[in-house]
Design a protein around this motif. Structure first.
Motif, PDB file in Angstrom:
ATOM      1  N   ILE A   1      -2.674 -10.729  -7.271  1.00 49.89           N
ATOM      2  CA  ILE A   1      -1.506 -11.064  -8.087  1.00 49.89           C
ATOM      3  C   ILE A   1      -1.844 -10.915  -9.565  1.00 49.89           C
ATOM      4  CG2 ILE A   1      -0.535 -12.724  -6.424  1.00 49.89           C
ATOM      5  CD1 ILE A   1      -1.659 -14.967  -8.340  1.00 49.89           C
ATOM      6  N   ASP A   2      -0.790 -10.851 -10.357  1.00 45.12           N
ATOM      7  CA  ASP A   2      -0.891 -11.043 -11.800  1.00 45.12           C
ATOM      8  C   ASP A   2      -0.253 -12.395 -12.049  1.00 45.12           C
ATOM      9  OD1 ASP A   2      -2.011  -8.531 -12.520  1.00 45.12           O
ATOM     10  OD2 ASP A   2      -0.054  -7.620 -12.185  1.00 45.12           O
ATOM     11  N   TYR A   3      -0.954 -13.265 -12.773  1.00 45.67           N
ATOM     12  CA  TYR A   3      -0.492 -14.632 -12.986  1.00 45.67           C
ATOM     13  C   TYR A   3      -0.527 -14.938 -14.467  1.00 45.67           C
ATOM     14  CZ  TYR A   3      -0.871 -19.767 -13.046  1.00 45.67           C
ATOM     15  OH  TYR A   3      -0.711 -21.097 -13.318  1.00 45.67           O
ATOM     16  N   ASP A   4       0.619 -15.308 -15.003  1.00 46.19           N
ATOM     17  CA  ASP A   4       0.722 -15.710 -16.397  1.00 46.19           C
ATOM     18  C   ASP A   4       0.739 -17.232 -16.446  1.00 46.19           C
ATOM     19  OD1 ASP A   4       1.558 -16.421 -18.981  1.00 46.19           O
ATOM     20  OD2 ASP A   4       2.848 -14.655 -19.177  1.00 46.19           O
ATOM     21  N   GLU A   5      -0.395 -17.817 -16.801  1.00 40.57           N
ATOM     22  CA  GLU A   5      -0.512 -19.281 -16.834  1.00 40.57           C
ATOM     23  C   GLU A   5       0.496 -19.930 -17.778  1.00 40.57           C
ATOM     24  OE1 GLU A   5      -4.435 -21.096 -17.030  1.00 40.57           O
ATOM     25  OE2 GLU A   5      -5.270 -19.114 -16.593  1.00 40.57           O
ATOM     26  N   ARG A   6       0.778 -19.252 -18.872  1.00 38.93           N
ATOM     27  CA  ARG A   6       1.676 -19.809 -19.876  1.00 38.93           C
ATOM     28  C   ARG A   6       3.097 -19.970 -19.333  1.00 38.93           C
ATOM     29  NH1 ARG A   6       4.982 -17.450 -23.181  1.00 38.93           N
ATOM     30  NH2 ARG A   6       4.135 -15.388 -22.749  1.00 38.93           N
ATOM     31  N   THR A   7       3.616 -18.941 -18.677  1.00 39.52           N
ATOM     32  CA  THR A   7       4.995 -18.984 -18.181  1.00 39.52           C
ATOM     33  C   THR A   7       5.088 -19.416 -16.723  1.00 39.52           C
ATOM     34  OG1 THR A   7       5.006 -16.681 -17.441  1.00 39.52           O
ATOM     35  CG2 THR A   7       5.651 -17.105 -19.746  1.00 39.52           C
ATOM     36  N   GLY A   8       3.987 -19.341 -15.992  1.00 40.82           N
ATOM     37  CA  GLY A   8       4.012 -19.650 -14.565  1.00 40.82           C
ATOM     38  C   GLY A   8       4.529 -18.502 -13.718  1.00 40.82           C
ATOM     39  N   ALA A   9       4.687 -17.324 -14.320  1.00 35.18           N
ATOM     40  CA  ALA A   9       5.191 -16.158 -13.594  1.00 35.18           C
ATOM     41  C   ALA A   9       4.080 -15.525 -12.760  1.00 35.18           C
ATOM     42  CB  ALA A   9       5.759 -15.134 -14.572  1.00 35.18           C
ATOM     43  N   ILE A  10       4.440 -15.116 -11.549  1.00 32.83           N
ATOM     44  CA  ILE A  10       3.493 -14.536 -10.616  1.00 32.83           C
ATOM     45  C   ILE A  10       4.092 -13.242 -10.083  1.00 32.83           C
ATOM     46  CG2 ILE A  10       2.339 -14.868  -8.386  1.00 32.83           C
ATOM     47  CD1 ILE A  10       3.012 -18.014  -9.223  1.00 32.83           C
ATOM     48  N   ARG A  11       3.274 -12.199 -10.034  1.00 28.26           N
ATOM     49  CA  ARG A  11       3.727 -10.919  -9.471  1.00 28.26           C
ATOM     50  C   ARG A  11       2.660 -10.403  -8.526  1.00 28.26           C
ATOM     51  NH1 ARG A  11       7.565  -7.566  -9.833  1.00 28.26           N
ATOM     52  NH2 ARG A  11       8.461  -8.433 -11.712  1.00 28.26           N
ATOM     53  N   TYR A  12       3.096 -10.098  -7.311  1.00 25.97           N
ATOM     54  CA  TYR A  12       2.204  -9.565  -6.289  1.00 25.97           C
ATOM     55  C   TYR A  12       1.858  -8.116  -6.620  1.00 25.97           C
ATOM     56  CZ  TYR A  12       0.801  -7.659  -1.756  1.00 25.97           C
ATOM     57  OH  TYR A  12       0.128  -7.025  -0.753  1.00 25.97           O
ATOM     58  N   SER A  13       0.572  -7.779  -6.486  1.00 26.15           N
ATOM     59  CA  SER A  13       0.110  -6.401  -6.655  1.00 26.15           C
ATOM     60  C   SER A  13      -0.131  -5.836  -5.263  1.00 26.15           C
ATOM     61  CB  SER A  13      -1.203  -6.364  -7.437  1.00 26.15           C
ATOM     62  OG  SER A  13      -1.040  -6.937  -8.700  1.00 26.15           O
ATOM     63  N   ASN A  14       0.606  -4.810  -4.900  1.00 23.61           N
ATOM     64  CA  ASN A  14       0.494  -4.250  -3.551  1.00 23.61           C
ATOM     65  C   ASN A  14      -0.969  -4.067  -3.159  1.00 23.61           C
ATOM     66  OD1 ASN A  14       3.236  -4.184  -3.416  1.00 23.61           O
ATOM     67  ND2 ASN A  14       3.410  -2.005  -3.806  1.00 23.61           N
ATOM     68  N   ASN A  15      -1.297  -4.515  -1.969  1.00 15.60           N
ATOM     69  CA  ASN A  15      -2.656  -4.432  -1.455  1.00 15.60           C
ATOM     70  C   ASN A  15      -2.572  -3.980  -0.003  1.00 15.60           C
ATOM     71  OD1 ASN A  15      -5.118  -5.390  -0.066  1.00 15.60           O
ATOM     72  ND2 ASN A  15      -5.647  -6.126  -2.103  1.00 15.60           N
ATOM     73  N   VAL A  16      -2.807  -2.705   0.239  1.00 17.87           N
ATOM     74  CA  VAL A  16      -2.638  -2.104   1.561  1.00 17.87           C
ATOM     75  C   VAL A  16      -3.543  -2.753   2.597  1.00 17.87           C
ATOM     76  CG1 VAL A  16      -2.805   0.049   2.864  1.00 17.87           C
ATOM     77  CG2 VAL A  16      -1.854   0.064   0.564  1.00 17.87           C
ATOM     78  N   ILE A  17      -4.785  -2.981   2.256  1.00 19.18           N
ATOM     79  CA  ILE A  17      -5.723  -3.563   3.225  1.00 19.18           C
ATOM     80  C   ILE A  17      -5.262  -4.960   3.632  1.00 19.18           C
ATOM     81  CG2 ILE A  17      -8.073  -4.450   3.532  1.00 19.18           C
ATOM     82  CD1 ILE A  17      -9.042  -2.071   1.859  1.00 19.18           C
ATOM     83  N   LEU A  18      -4.881  -5.776   2.668  1.00 20.32           N
ATOM     84  CA  LEU A  18      -4.406  -7.128   2.954  1.00 20.32           C
ATOM     85  C   LEU A  18      -3.174  -7.075   3.851  1.00 20.32           C
ATOM     86  CD1 LEU A  18      -5.014 -10.094   2.120  1.00 20.32           C
ATOM     87  CD2 LEU A  18      -3.329  -9.794   0.335  1.00 20.32           C
ATOM     88  N   GLU A  19      -2.255  -6.182   3.549  1.00 19.44           N
ATOM     89  CA  GLU A  19      -1.036  -6.060   4.354  1.00 19.44           C
ATOM     90  C   GLU A  19      -1.339  -5.558   5.760  1.00 19.44           C
ATOM     91  OE1 GLU A  19       2.122  -4.091   2.160  1.00 19.44           O
ATOM     92  OE2 GLU A  19       1.543  -5.186   0.349  1.00 19.44           O
ATOM     93  N   ASP A  20      -2.295  -4.634   5.888  1.00 18.71           N
ATOM     94  CA  ASP A  20      -2.698  -4.151   7.209  1.00 18.71           C
ATOM     95  C   ASP A  20      -3.298  -5.278   8.044  1.00 18.71           C
ATOM     96  OD1 ASP A  20      -1.833  -1.583   6.693  1.00 18.71           O
ATOM     97  OD2 ASP A  20      -3.848  -0.733   6.441  1.00 18.71           O
ATOM     98  N   VAL A  21      -4.151  -6.098   7.437  1.00 20.31           N
ATOM     99  CA  VAL A  21      -4.762  -7.217   8.159  1.00 20.31           C
ATOM    100  C   VAL A  21      -3.680  -8.200   8.588  1.00 20.31           C
ATOM    101  CG1 VAL A  21      -6.324  -9.192   7.966  1.00 20.31           C
ATOM    102  CG2 VAL A  21      -7.020  -6.964   7.069  1.00 20.31           C
ATOM    103  N   LEU A  22      -2.737  -8.500   7.702  1.00 21.03           N
ATOM    104  CA  LEU A  22      -1.640  -9.404   8.056  1.00 21.03           C
ATOM    105  C   LEU A  22      -0.793  -8.834   9.189  1.00 21.03           C
ATOM    106  CD1 LEU A  22      -0.474 -10.736   4.595  1.00 21.03           C
ATOM    107  CD2 LEU A  22      -1.326 -12.100   6.507  1.00 21.03           C
ATOM    108  N   ASP A  23      -0.523  -7.532   9.150  1.00 28.47           N
ATOM    109  CA  ASP A  23       0.246  -6.894  10.225  1.00 28.47           C
ATOM    110  C   ASP A  23      -0.476  -7.043  11.560  1.00 28.47           C
ATOM    111  OD1 ASP A  23       2.305  -6.100   8.557  1.00 28.47           O
ATOM    112  OD2 ASP A  23       1.601  -4.026   8.370  1.00 28.47           O
ATOM    113  N   CYS A  24      -1.778  -6.832  11.541  1.00 26.79           N
ATOM    114  CA  CYS A  24      -2.584  -6.966  12.754  1.00 26.79           C
ATOM    115  C   CYS A  24      -2.543  -8.410  13.262  1.00 26.79           C
ATOM    116  CB  CYS A  24      -4.021  -6.537  12.480  1.00 26.79           C
ATOM    117  SG  CYS A  24      -5.104  -6.663  13.903  1.00 26.79           S
TER     118      CYS A  24
END
Length: 106
Positions: A73-96
């Motif tokens: 993720i990208d996390y802005d501590e000041r604003t509390g905003a969070i954005r997911y950065s696509n991660n193919v390996i993580l998504e593949d493991v979750l799919d499995c």
């Protein structure tokens, strides 16, 4: 979905480390399934349920910094905003894993 990226054991190890914690699995699944991959600390507190002060403290001091350090993720501590950065390996493991259990419920 199967990743076409070249094998890198350390990337797989990082994916398993991220997913080893039920709360992080729930956060990552929520971010992946969200429309634009973004959220706020407050929104993620609602996703995790429980004592909101305790959840927020763990989010801000444990889960979000760890996910950011692993470039999940990208996390802005000041604003509390969070954005997911696509991660193919993580998504593949979750799919499995989804074939055997609901990764959101742990």
């Amino acid at each position: 979905m199967v990743s076409s990226e070249s094998p890198d054991p350390s990337r797989l190890d990082r994916a398993f480390e991220v997913l080893s914690d039920a709360q992080r699995r729930r956060l990552v699944c929520y971010l992946i399934e969200s429309t634009d991959g973004s959220s706020t600390v407050e929104e993620l507190c609602d996703v995790l349920d429980g004592d909101s002060r305790h959840i927020e403290t763990r989010l801000r001091h444990v889960h979000l910094p760890r996910l950011e350090a692993m470039s999940i993720i990208d996390y802005d501590e000041r604003t509390g905003a969070i954005r997911y950065s696509n991660n193919v390996i993580l998504e593949d493991v979750l799919d499995c894993c989804a074939r055997y259990c609901d990764p959101i419920d742990g």
